[in-house]
Design a protein around this motif. Structure first.
Motif, PDB file in Angstrom:
ATOM      1  N   ILE A 171      63.620  70.806  60.890  1.00 40.48           N
ATOM      2  CA  ILE A 171      64.774  70.613  60.024  1.00 40.48           C
ATOM      3  C   ILE A 171      64.688  69.174  59.529  1.00 40.48           C
ATOM      4  N   ALA A 172      64.280  68.990  58.278  1.00 40.87           N
ATOM      5  CA  ALA A 172      63.925  67.669  57.755  1.00 40.87           C
ATOM      6  C   ALA A 172      65.102  67.041  57.014  1.00 40.87           C
ATOM      7  N   SER A 173      65.188  65.729  57.134  1.00 41.37           N
ATOM      8  CA  SER A 173      66.282  64.986  56.504  1.00 41.37           C
ATOM      9  C   SER A 173      66.002  64.748  55.021  1.00 41.37           C
ATOM     10  N   LEU A 174      67.046  64.813  54.214  1.00 40.37           N
ATOM     11  CA  LEU A 174      66.971  64.422  52.811  1.00 40.37           C
ATOM     12  C   LEU A 174      67.577  63.039  52.591  1.00 40.37           C
ATOM     13  N   ARG A 175      67.964  62.382  53.680  1.00 37.90           N
ATOM     14  CA  ARG A 175      68.669  61.103  53.570  1.00 37.90           C
ATOM     15  C   ARG A 175      67.917  59.966  54.240  1.00 37.90           C
ATOM     16  N   GLY A 176      66.596  60.115  54.423  1.00 39.83           N
ATOM     17  CA  GLY A 176      65.807  59.020  54.954  1.00 39.83           C
ATOM     18  C   GLY A 176      65.789  58.910  56.452  1.00 39.83           C
ATOM     19  N   SER A 177      66.406  59.841  57.160  1.00 35.92           N
ATOM     20  CA  SER A 177      66.402  59.799  58.623  1.00 35.92           C
ATOM     21  C   SER A 177      65.157  60.480  59.152  1.00 35.92           C
ATOM     22  N   GLY A 178      64.509  59.844  60.123  1.00 33.18           N
ATOM     23  CA  GLY A 178      63.296  60.425  60.694  1.00 33.18           C
ATOM     24  C   GLY A 178      63.535  61.112  62.019  1.00 33.18           C
ATOM     25  N   GLU A 179      64.809  61.448  62.363  1.00 39.67           N
ATOM     26  CA  GLU A 179      65.096  62.075  63.647  1.00 39.67           C
ATOM     27  C   GLU A 179      64.407  63.437  63.729  1.00 39.67           C
ATOM     28  N   ILE A 223      81.160  66.432  58.993  1.00 40.93           N
ATOM     29  CA  ILE A 223      80.216  67.468  59.419  1.00 40.93           C
ATOM     30  C   ILE A 223      78.948  67.357  58.586  1.00 40.93           C
ATOM     31  N   ARG A 224      77.782  67.467  59.242  1.00 44.46           N
ATOM     32  CA  ARG A 224      76.505  67.389  58.543  1.00 44.46           C
ATOM     33  C   ARG A 224      76.071  68.774  58.075  1.00 44.46           C
ATOM     34  N   ILE A 225      75.344  68.800  56.965  1.00 45.85           N
ATOM     35  CA  ILE A 225      75.075  70.059  56.259  1.00 45.85           C
ATOM     36  C   ILE A 225      73.577  70.339  56.239  1.00 45.85           C
ATOM     37  N   VAL A 226      73.215  71.553  56.653  1.00 49.82           N
ATOM     38  CA  VAL A 226      71.817  71.999  56.681  1.00 49.82           C
ATOM     39  C   VAL A 226      71.663  73.155  55.698  1.00 49.82           C
ATOM     40  N   ALA A 227      70.632  73.088  54.869  1.00 52.09           N
ATOM     41  CA  ALA A 227      70.317  74.190  53.953  1.00 52.09           C
ATOM     42  C   ALA A 227      69.085  74.917  54.485  1.00 52.09           C
ATOM     43  N   PRO A 228      69.219  76.146  54.973  1.00 47.76           N
ATOM     44  CA  PRO A 228      68.063  76.883  55.504  1.00 47.76           C
ATOM     45  C   PRO A 228      67.363  77.686  54.415  1.00 47.76           C
ATOM     46  N   GLN A 229      66.219  78.241  54.767  1.00 50.03           N
ATOM     47  CA  GLN A 229      65.454  79.152  53.902  1.00 50.03           C
ATOM     48  C   GLN A 229      65.099  78.514  52.554  1.00 50.03           C
ATOM     49  N   VAL A 230      64.713  77.241  52.596  1.00 44.76           N
ATOM     50  CA  VAL A 230      64.265  76.552  51.382  1.00 44.76           C
ATOM     51  C   VAL A 230      62.777  76.836  51.204  1.00 44.76           C
ATOM     52  N   ALA A 251      64.592  72.260  46.826  1.00 44.37           N
ATOM     53  CA  ALA A 251      64.823  71.082  47.664  1.00 44.37           C
ATOM     54  C   ALA A 251      65.404  69.931  46.838  1.00 44.37           C
ATOM     55  N   ALA A 252      64.869  69.736  45.630  1.00 42.06           N
ATOM     56  CA  ALA A 252      65.354  68.662  44.769  1.00 42.06           C
ATOM     57  C   ALA A 252      66.803  68.898  44.346  1.00 42.06           C
ATOM     58  N   ALA A 253      67.113  70.151  44.040  1.00 41.90           N
ATOM     59  CA  ALA A 253      68.482  70.480  43.639  1.00 41.90           C
ATOM     60  C   ALA A 253      69.457  70.251  44.792  1.00 41.90           C
ATOM     61  N   LEU A 254      69.066  70.597  46.002  1.00 38.78           N
ATOM     62  CA  LEU A 254      69.926  70.409  47.169  1.00 38.78           C
ATOM     63  C   LEU A 254      70.141  68.927  47.446  1.00 38.78           C
ATOM     64  N   TRP A 255      69.098  68.134  47.255  1.00 39.07           N
ATOM     65  CA  TRP A 255      69.228  66.692  47.448  1.00 39.07           C
ATOM     66  C   TRP A 255      70.291  66.114  46.502  1.00 39.07           C
ATOM     67  N   TYR A 307      70.177  68.017  55.337  1.00 38.99           N
ATOM     68  CA  TYR A 307      68.899  68.482  55.889  1.00 38.99           C
ATOM     69  C   TYR A 307      68.487  69.781  55.204  1.00 38.99           C
ATOM     70  N   ILE A 308      67.175  70.015  55.180  1.00 37.06           N
ATOM     71  CA  ILE A 308      66.661  71.289  54.692  1.00 37.06           C
ATOM     72  C   ILE A 308      65.731  71.897  55.733  1.00 37.06           C
ATOM     73  N   GLN A 309      65.654  73.203  55.705  1.00 42.60           N
ATOM     74  CA  GLN A 309      64.822  73.960  56.645  1.00 42.60           C
ATOM     75  C   GLN A 309      64.237  75.144  55.893  1.00 42.60           C
ATOM     76  N   GLY A 310      63.001  75.499  56.180  1.00 41.03           N
ATOM     77  CA  GLY A 310      62.382  76.647  55.523  1.00 41.03           C
ATOM     78  C   GLY A 310      60.883  76.461  55.410  1.00 41.03           C
ATOM     79  N   ASP A 311      60.223  77.442  54.828  1.00 46.15           N
ATOM     80  CA  ASP A 311      58.767  77.401  54.720  1.00 46.15           C
ATOM     81  C   ASP A 311      58.290  76.282  53.813  1.00 46.15           C
ATOM     82  N   PHE A 312      59.161  75.785  52.909  1.00 45.43           N
ATOM     83  CA  PHE A 312      58.764  74.640  52.091  1.00 45.43           C
ATOM     84  C   PHE A 312      58.505  73.417  52.974  1.00 45.43           C
ATOM     85  N   VAL A 313      59.303  73.260  54.014  1.00 47.33           N
ATOM     86  CA  VAL A 313      59.101  72.153  54.959  1.00 47.33           C
ATOM     87  C   VAL A 313      57.912  72.474  55.850  1.00 47.33           C
ATOM     88  N   GLN A 314      57.972  73.598  56.547  1.00 48.69           N
ATOM     89  CA  GLN A 314      56.869  74.076  57.379  1.00 48.69           C
ATOM     90  C   GLN A 314      57.261  75.415  57.966  1.00 48.69           C
TER      91      GLN A 314
END
Length: 896
Positions: free
Chosen positions: A667-675, A851-858, A864-868, A874-881
């Protein structure tokens, strides 16, 4: 699990099975040798749960195949290894001292099946470890005893027996230290040639001009550096510590080291060191590896390291085990002659990129900016592969390829085009001009490495096999001989990276063959099949092979196509045959085909199993008269009604025996966080390599009273992984789906608290995920459960969240930390102005509550750009891995 010899049935001696057996026997020694080397590497370097899993699967594959083909002795030994390691796989633990010692002895027994008689097991001390078995789903090495490396004479994984090597110890000068004498003894250790049982001759003294094969470490004496130097200790390459950068540069200028390691305190000196290394590499006859530690991971530092020619860029803090693994990989790459790759690219930055990536993979590269100058480099560099850009001034890639192919010595050297041109016609032109492959920019580094590695390996293999197999050995109709293609398939399955290799097998069936034969007669039918054979042979070109399998069936070995491309290729073949009219005597006949496919990525391990899978897929294809093409499915996302009962019993047993598996999707960050955080998915393994996804097993568990056990298993495994990562100083957060029934378990909060306390993990690294619709139906119970989780410190996530008044009211009662958006916001049909406006309203309302927001199935970059732009965190899906069993993902590089 493979069956013991008493229960094994020999494969029915059909002609096909006899051919499969011959192919299996031909490559069995090589596979056993690879298995032995993997096992010895684990015994020496420390157990690794992921490497153990790969080894265990290979043991199972070879044990089962050996039993099917009547190789009782081999099968029994492999089955004994399987029984020895099975408890570790079932309990997800690492082998203890007793199991390790037994495994070492079993590896030694394998020697008689690979032509190395008399091999002795690794010493019992080698198998011993201080650490107790640790449950883990992630890369985890057992910590070896202090100075364990002194128990062997070589750090290399190929350890010969005492009888197969001669050790000459030259007495050291009186002023030399004991370490020097040890080093002299190591330098004269000469293993015998592979497969030769005669003792090796005593080596002649090295000439005085021989290069220095030491490792030089520029160090400030930090704790990690001392640990690394201690482990390198008396390995096959001696270690020398240097405390001044100028001194190291002077040493490199005079000698040719095997490896240079630079600590983070000297990061400002890597430019000068790299320049000196570049000169040393040019004059050296072997690779010089360059390892750099750094406290910073910014782009500027990475660019400096890349330009300095760094092979391993290690960001601190780092575990000593991980560092040693990387150093060992570089040292092992030096043991065999590196691949030689010539890069022809007029863009200097692109050439530098490709050169850096391939050099880090252990290859020897030479970059040429002027295409015509590349012709002059052919003789001096003698490349094993040429990487060419398509468009270059003075001479484009197509013209250069033609010129290269005209040179007799380079007519068969693989040529791979790397270009940003996406036009299919240009791609066809490049391959027609003599190119072997076409890669499109931008390309991921691992894909470039894989493409080059596979091409060079095949080229080397072709050279070795050329005297034995000079041609495809085609029959009268242009098809290859069946045994030849089975040998080719078995050879490819014997490779170490086969599961990452593109390509597969097509099983082709002539539909209605019996009816056609009855209609036109046997003689005419044979003539018809001959014409079909000739027509099919014209559809397979290059390195693809097709052969007759049975009276009315064919099979083909296909290279370089992924699973979707295999389906498309098979469909084109079926359609081409459908349209073809065959003339037999005075009759015109048409033929219909059904095609089944099995892919290398499905990891069958053995030719017979892969062909059987393709045949089963063909049977499935026949049930769909519209497409008549089917891929063998190893991951099942939907079951038939008759299959449910069987899956339920498998699931019940898997929960009881702790045999489910976890997959992880970042689950990758769109805000520069590397957690580091992942979604955890459970899956169920069944016979024949079939895997049932969570989408199948969760509803079955809910309907059959298994969901409480399934949910607890998932949480237990997640906490285990979190604990292991904390001990490795790599904390990770895991999202675990739970059914709504978990809130009705009054013991669940207390049980979770006990699990967290026992494992001493940070509860905030576990996120329990509930469906929003289920939570909205049980607001009071979910609120109480959420408060209990908050007291413990566990996070809560509501998934499938949509912009409704009921859901916004739900957030007033339930203290959620995360929400996951409903799929409609990330699917292509949801990219409308109304949906986007609704999404922004949802994000604004949710953000007000912190509350933090996760977009799955990207699935793509556009989404991904539109969600940003909308403010998703955060985004999650096969685009990430895609979801895998590994937690290997670079979050720092992925953060936008």
């Amino acid at each position: 699990m493979a069956q013991g010899s008493g229960n094994m049935l020999r494969a029915e001696e059909t002609p096909h099975n006899a051919e499969h057996k011959q192919a299996f026997l031909k490559f069995l020694p090589k596979r056993l040798d690879t298995l032995t080397k993997r096992g010895r590497r684990l015994l020496m370097g420390g157990w690794d749960i992921n490497a153990l899993n790969v080894l265990f699967q290979e043991v199972q594959t070879l044990a089962g195949a050996s039993g099917r083909y009547g190789l009782v002795d081999v099968s029994e030994l492999l089955f004994a290894i399987e029984l020895n390691l099975a408890p570790c796989m079932d309990e997800v633990t690492l082998p203890d001292q007793e199991a390790s010692t037994r495994f070492s002895e079993q590896l030694a027994q394998l020697a008689r099946f690979i032509g190395r008689e008399g091999a002795e097991p690794i010493g019992k001390a080698a198998a011993a470890t201080k650490a107790a078995p640790v449950k883990s789903h992630v890369p985890l090495l057992v910590t070896p005893p202090n100075e364990y490396w002194l128990r062997w004479n070589s750090a290399h994984v190929d350890i010969p027996s005492p009888e197969s090597a001669v050790i000459e110890v030259t007495p050291p000068p009186t002023e030399a230290s004991g370490n020097d004498s040890t080093r002299q003894a190591v330098s004269t250790f000469t293993p015998s040639a592979r497969g030769d049982s005669k003792p090796a001759e005593v080596p002649k003294p090295a000439p005085a001009t021989a290069p220095d094969r030491s490792i030089y470490h520029l160090t400030d004496g930090n704790e990690l550096a001392l640990e690394i130097d201690k482990r390198l200790g008396s390995g096959r390459l001696p270690i020398e510590q240097v405390e001044d950068a100028a001194e190291l540069i002077e040493v490199i200028g005079a000698l040719t080291p095997a490896m240079v390691i630079v600590d983070a305190a000297f990061i400002e000196s890597i430019d000068r060191i790299g320049e000196t290394l570049r000169v040393a590499r040019a004059r050296a006859s072997q690779k010089i590896s360059f390892v750099v530690f750094t406290d910073t991971n910014d782009i500027a530092t990475r660019l400096r390291a890349m330009r300095a020619g760094v092979d391993a860029f290690i960001v601190l803090p780092a575990a000593a085990n991980e560092v040693m693994t990387r150093i060992q990989e570089l040292a092992d790459a030096d043991a065999s002659q590196p691949f030689r790759v010539l890069i022809v690219e007029d863009d200097r930055s692109q050439a530098l990129f490709a050169e850096s990536i391939l050099r880090k993979a252990g290859m020897e590269t030479r970059a040429v900016m002027d295409p015509l100058s590349a012709l002059e480099e052919l003789e001096s560099f003698d490349p094993e592969l040429i990487l060419i850009d398509l468009y270059m001034p003075g001479c484009d890639g197509l013209e250069l390829t033609t010129l290269i192919r005209e040179r007799e010595g380079f007519s068969h050297v693989p040529i791979v085009f790397l270009s940003g041109e996406h036009d299919e016609e240009k791609r066809f032109d490049a391959l027609s001009a003599g190119g072997d492959d076409y890669l499109e920019k931008p390309i991921r580094p691992k894909h470039l490495i894989s493409a080059v590695t596979n091409r060079v390996r095949r080229a080397r293999g072709t050279q070795r096999r050329q005297p034995v197999v000079p041609t495809k050995r085609e029959d009268a109709f242009g098809l290859s001989e069946r045994t030849f293609v089975i040998d080719k398939l078995t050879e490819m399955l014997s490779g170490e990276d086969v599961r990452h290799q593109k390509g597969g097998v097509l099983f082709i069936l002539v539909e209605g063959a019996h009816t056609i034969r009855e209609k036109i007669g046997l003689t005419a039918f044979d003539s018809l099949l001959g014409q079909v054979s000739t027509f099919l042979s014209g559809l397979f070109a290059g390195r693809d092979y097709a052969a007759r399998y049975g009276d009315t069936t064919f099979f083909a070995l296909i290279h370089d196509l992924d699973e979707q491309e295999l389906v498309e290729f098979a469909t084109r073949i079926r359609q081409a045959v459908d349209k073809q009219i065959f003339e037999v005597g005075d009759r015109s006949s048409s033929v219909a085909l059904s095609i089944g496919i099995s892919a290398f990525t499905q990891n069958f391990g053995e030719a017979g199993a892969m062909l059987n899978a393709a045949e089963r897929a063909c049977a499935l294809a026949r049930k769909n008269p519209e497409s008549r093409v089917a891929m063998f499915q190893t991951t099942v996302t939907k079951t038939t009604s008759g299959e449910d009962d069987e899956v339920v019993e498998l699931l019940r047993e898997a929960i009881r025996q702790d045999q489910l598996q976890l997959l992880f999707q970042p689950i990758a960050s769109l805000r520069g966080s590397g957690e580091e955080q992942f979604q955890a998915f459970a899956r169920l393994r069944a016979d024949g390599g079939r895997m049932y996804s969570a989408g199948v097993i969760v509803p079955l568990a809910e309907r059959n009273g298994l969901i409480h056990g399934f949910d607890r298993w998932t949480l237990t495994r997640c906490l285990m992984v979190i604990g292991d990562r904390m001990r490795e100083n790599h904390p990770v957060r895991l999202f675990a789906n739970q059914s709504i029934d978990c809130i009705n378990d009054p013991q669940r909060p207390a049980w979770l608290k006990a699990q967290i306390d026992a494992r001493q993990v940070n509860p905030a690294n576990l996120v329990i995920e509930l469906r929003t619709a289920d939570a909205a139906a049980r607001v009071r119970q979910v609120t109480s459960f959420a408060e209990a989780m908050k007291t413990i410190g566990i996070k809560l996530c509501l998934n499938g969240f949509e912009s409704t008044m009921g859901n916004f009211q739900l957030l007033q009662h339930v203290p959620a930390d995360y929400i996951k958006l409903a799929p409609k916001y990330t699917q292509p049909e949801g990219q409308t102005p109304n949906i986007r406006a609704e999404l922004r309203q949802t994000i604004t309302h949710v953000r007000e509550r912190g509350i933090r927001i996760v977009a799955p199935q990207v699935e793509d970059a556009q989404c991904a750009a539109a969600l940003w732009s909308t403010g998703v965190d955060y985004i999650q899906g096969d685009f990430v891995q895609q979801a895998t069993q590994s937690l290997d993902f670079d979050f720092a590089a992925a953060a936008i």
